[in-house]
Design a protein around this motif. Structure first.
Motif: not given
Ligand SMILES: Cc1ncc(C[n+]2csc(CCOP(=O)(O)OP(=O)(O)O)c2C)c(N)n1
Length: 366
Positions: A98-99, A138-140, A168-171, A174, A198, A200-202, A267
């Motif tokens: 999504y980003r 959108t689903p990581l 992303g780093d958050g993904a 998973e 980046n 942050f994950a949110i 975010h």
């Protein structure tokens, strides 16, 4: 000892410091491990950065005018998106999140089509097959598995295709990402994972995301090469992704690249970033703007000047005006389409919901 004579295990490890070709003051950095892009490529990247940034600010403005439901800005991450996509060959595939709208626009997709999904439609707006660009997910991390699947299938068919997947780093936390990295390495799939770290994950800062020395270090655990790069240096992003894609295409296997960068905006337009980070940190990263640094470098080399920059800025204004014209027109959609394309045969509950909506529409509801 040269790199090639090191034990194989060391060749999988990333550099201790992020690789960089142009520093934040716009000065060239000597880097033996990377082939720098030529001047024409750097000038093309600069143009794409300016146009991408203008698209990004326009999309953010459209959310404020109620013309776009949501927009995750990539301001600050521009170099990751523009540089990596420029490294793709026409036949290669891209699996964005999504980003990554700027990556799509930079690849040449129609900006208005790119925003269809974020406007709230049920489809992604462009033809994934024709553009060789998967729908923005959108689903990581789901795109990591899709990317590896397509890459492996291409290899089995003997197609000389490489695949770039953005995450992303958050993904990376998973389970899907673990499975994708493991499968890619075991089957030598022609895929390049580019993590845009980046920070942050949110609201979750990177310190709460991973204890690894870097995300690029995770590559060795899967038996693939890891690269750590300065994600605000478009030259190194282009060069390292290009080399990784070239290697993937000829059967040299997957690569995990971590690009260190920063999300300047919240975010999404629905988030208030002041609740979890200090403005001083944002200011620090504004000083490291990826466009400013390439502008300084190219100006210093006499490769761009006020007139050439003004011409690209004018081009960006024209593209934004065209985008606004499309987005300001109301959508003439059929609400009943919501029930199509998901299940081959609808459940009883869905049939009932569809009937209720049809009745409401027949009574004049909008
Ligand atoms: C499987 C899944 N879990 C949770 C979410 C909710 N969610 C949306 S964005 C996000 C943070 C993602 O952070 P990161 O991967 O670093 O990407 P960034 O948004 O920073 O680009 C989360 C947890 C989601 N979309 N998908």
């Amino acid at each position: 000892m040269t790199t090639s004579s090191l034990p194989a295990v060391h060749r999988l490890l990333p550099s201790e410091q992020p690789l960089r070709l142009i520093d934040q003051d716009g000065l060239a950095v000597a880097c033996d491990d990377v082939i720098p892009p030529d001047d024409a490529t750097l000038m093309a990247l600069h143009r794409s950065l300016l146009l991408g940034r203008r698209f990004d600010t326009q999309a953010t403005a459209l959310t404020k005018q109620g013309r776009l439901a949501v927009y995750p800005s990539s301001r600050g991450q521009d170099a990751c998106q523009v540089g990596s996509v420029a490294a793709l060959a026409a036949g290669d595939w891209l699996f964005p999140t999504y980003r990554d709208s700027v990556a799509l626009v930079s690849r040449g997709l129609d900006p208005a089509q790119v925003l269809v999904l974020l406007r709230g439609d049920w489809h992604c707006g462009y033809d994934p097959i024709a553009t060789r660009t998967a729908p923005q997910c959108t689903p990581l991390a789901t795109n990591t598995l899709h990317a590896v699947g397509l890459a492996h299938a291409a290899a089995l068919r003997g197609d000389p295709v490489a695949v770039l997947v953005l995450l992303g780093d958050g993904a990376t936390s998973e389970g899907d990402t673990h499975e994708a990295l493991n499968f890619a390495a075991v089957y030598n799939a022609p895929v390049v994972f580019l993590v845009q770290n980046n920070g942050f994950a949110i609201s979750v800062p990177f310190a709460k995301q991973s204890k690894a020395p870097s995300l690029a270090h995770k590559a060795i655990g899967y038996g693939m090469r890891g690269q750590l790069i300065d994600g605000n240096d478009v030259a190194v992003v282009y060069a390292v992704v290009r080399e990784a894609l070239d290697r993937a295409r000829v059967g040299d296997g997957p690569t995990l690249i971590e690009a260190l960068t920063y999300r300047i905006e919240a975010h999404t337009n629905a988030d208030d970033a002041t609740r979890y980070r200090e403005q001083a940190e944002v200011e620090t990263w504004l000083q490291r703007d990826p466009i400013d640094r390439l502008t300084t470098y190219l100006r210093g080399r006499g490769l761009i000047d006020d007139d050439s920059v003004a011409a690209v800025v004018a081009e960006g204004e024209t593209q934004s005006a065209m985008l606004r014209a499309v987005m300001n027109a109301d959508v003439d959609g059929d609400p009943l389409e919501l029930f199509e394309h998901l299940l081959a045969s609808k459940t009883a509950a869905l049939r009932e919901q569809r009937r209720l909506l049809a009745d409401e529409l027949a009574e004049g509801g909008a």
